[in-house]
Design an enzyme around this catalytic site. Structure first.
Site, PDB file in Angstrom:
ATOM      1  N   ARG A 150      -3.338 -10.215   4.657  1.00 21.12           N
ATOM      2  CA  ARG A 150      -3.763 -10.297   3.252  1.00 21.12           C
ATOM      3  C   ARG A 150      -2.625  -9.739   2.407  1.00 21.12           C
ATOM      4  NH1 ARG A 150      -5.994  -6.878  -0.418  1.00 21.12           N
ATOM      5  NH2 ARG A 150      -7.564  -7.736  -1.830  1.00 21.12           N
ATOM      6  N   LYS A 153       0.820  -1.213   0.000  1.00 22.55           N
ATOM      7  CA  LYS A 153       0.000   0.000   0.000  1.00 22.55           C
ATOM      8  C   LYS A 153       0.854   1.263   0.000  1.00 22.55           C
ATOM      9  CE  LYS A 153      -4.344  -1.969   1.280  1.00 22.55           C
ATOM     10  NZ  LYS A 153      -5.373  -2.247   2.273  1.00 22.55           N
TER      11      LYS A 153
HETATM   12  N1  HH2 Z   1      -7.304  -3.923   0.574  1.00 22.39           N
HETATM   13  C1  HH2 Z   1      -7.601  -3.915  -0.743  1.00 22.39           C
HETATM   14  C2  HH2 Z   1      -8.695  -4.633  -1.230  1.00 22.39           C
HETATM   15  N2  HH2 Z   1      -9.462  -5.363  -0.403  1.00 22.39           N
HETATM   16  N3  HH2 Z   1      -9.931  -6.175   1.755  1.00 22.39           N
HETATM   17  C3  HH2 Z   1      -9.650  -6.212   3.064  1.00 22.39           C
HETATM   18  N4  HH2 Z   1     -10.403  -6.947   3.895  1.00 22.39           N
HETATM   19  N5  HH2 Z   1      -8.599  -5.513   3.593  1.00 22.39           N
HETATM   20  C4  HH2 Z   1      -7.788  -4.742   2.821  1.00 22.39           C
HETATM   21  O1  HH2 Z   1      -6.862  -4.103   3.371  1.00 22.39           O
HETATM   22  C5  HH2 Z   1      -8.069  -4.671   1.423  1.00 22.39           C
HETATM   23  C6  HH2 Z   1      -9.180  -5.412   0.914  1.00 22.39           C
HETATM   24  C7  HH2 Z   1      -6.737  -3.151  -1.680  1.00 22.39           C
HETATM   25  O2  HH2 Z   1      -5.731  -3.964  -2.198  1.00 22.39           O
HETATM   26  P1  HH2 Z   1      -5.789  -4.716  -3.617  1.00 22.39           P
HETATM   27  O3  HH2 Z   1      -6.859  -5.748  -3.644  1.00 22.39           O
HETATM   28  O4  HH2 Z   1      -4.437  -5.219  -3.919  1.00 22.39           O
HETATM   29  O5  HH2 Z   1      -6.091  -3.570  -4.642  1.00 22.39           O
HETATM   30  P2  HH2 Z   1      -7.379  -3.156  -5.483  1.00 22.39           P
HETATM   31  O6  HH2 Z   1      -8.463  -2.795  -4.517  1.00 22.39           O
HETATM   32  O7  HH2 Z   1      -6.898  -2.000  -6.319  1.00 22.39           O
HETATM   33  O8  HH2 Z   1      -7.817  -4.337  -6.329  1.00 22.39           O
END
Ligand code: HH2
Length: 278
Positions: free
Chosen positions: A254, A219
């Protein structure tokens, strides 16, 4: 929590597969179904305890994805993973109809960044599905959440929100033992002023008595602490945050980089075990 060879519990590792064109780190890499399945296999081989599959990015400015498209991206992938592996599958979606289709295909965890607030029927759907639910804190909504986030006491406010959402879920019929909480790093949080106190105060979220999921992987706050390093160059910081979570007693982290995180947590838990034996 997983038991390691040294019998010290360590957080479980949830590996991320985003089958999207625009996720902030792996966007476009796993949009093609075959590429998503290859990545899922790679994460399983790397030691993932859980897979989290997403078909709609939550980053500010990401394009909204209709439920039918999310389902089209997720269901064949879940079925293909299920045909090869019993690994628990989580789906990262705000939409109850997507969660429903995913559970029917073999997923068992609904990871909802809106903590079941997106649709009026989300709470009832979670209860009816009988799945595990991850209730995540977010201030505002993805499009605008990073504009000017404000808190007087970020840890107390996030903890109070999560406790209230857990109560709401239980009142709707979700079993207590199926609820996870997540402070939502980066979701309506100033990079330094809010994410760092939350990481430092994780034990207060853990003290709420539910398993806690921590998502710090790659992040932006990590880049902010390292001269603006871009997402490709944030692995070290991601591992540091996972270890901070382990020390605070989170149940799962995660992450995008499963193999490296499993190794780091394994070494961390072995050190804890050696400390206890002396
Ligand atoms: N962060 C993201 C997405 N989903 N879910 C939970 N429970 N906790 C988190 O910190 C979280 C999440 C963001 O990361 P990522 O999936 O890599 O990115 P994007 O939302 O751009 O697909």
């Amino acid at each position: 929590m997983s038991r390691t060879a040294s019998h010290i519990v360590r957080p479980r590792v949830m590996g991320i597969v985003n089958t999207t064109p625009d996720s902030f780190f792996d966007g476009g890499r796993h949009l093609a179904p075959a590429a998503a399945l290859v990545q899922a296999r790679r994460l399983i081989a790397g030691g993932a305890d859980i897979l989290d599959l997403g078909a709609e990015s939550t980053r500010p400015g990401a394009a909204p994805v209709p439920a039918a498209v999310e389902i089209e991206r997720l269901v064949p992938l879940i079925s293909a993973i299920r045909a090869e592996s019993p690994i628990p599958i989580s789906v990262d979606t705000m939409k109850p109809q997507v969660a429903r289709a995913a559970m029917a295909a073999g997923a068992s965890i609904w990871n909802d960044v809106t903590a079941l607030r997106h649709a009026p029927r989300s709470l009832a759907a979670a209860a009816e599905l009988g799945c595990e639910v991850v209730l995540m804190h977010m201030q505002g909504e993805p499009r605008t959440m990073q504009a000017e986030p404000h808190y007087d006491d970020v840890v107390a406010e996030v903890a109070a929100f999560l406790a209230a959402r857990a109560e709401a879920a239980m009142a709707a019929g979700v079993a207590r033992g199926r609820i996870w909480l997540d402070p939502g790093l980066g979701f309506g949080k100033h990079m330094i002023r809010h994410n760092l106190p939350l990481l430092a105060g994780l034990d207060r979220i853990v003290a709420l008595g539910f398993p806690v999921l921590l998502g710090a992987s790659r992040k932006a706050f990590i880049g902010a602490l390292d001269g603006g390093a871009n997402a490709d160059a944030r692995l070290g910081g991601s591992i540091a945050a996972a270890l901070a979570g382990a020390a605070a007693g989170v149940a799962a982290v995660r992450v995008h980089d499963v193999r490296e995180t499993v190794q780091a947590l394994g070494v961390w838990s072995a050190i804890q075990g050696a400390g206890r034996r002396t």
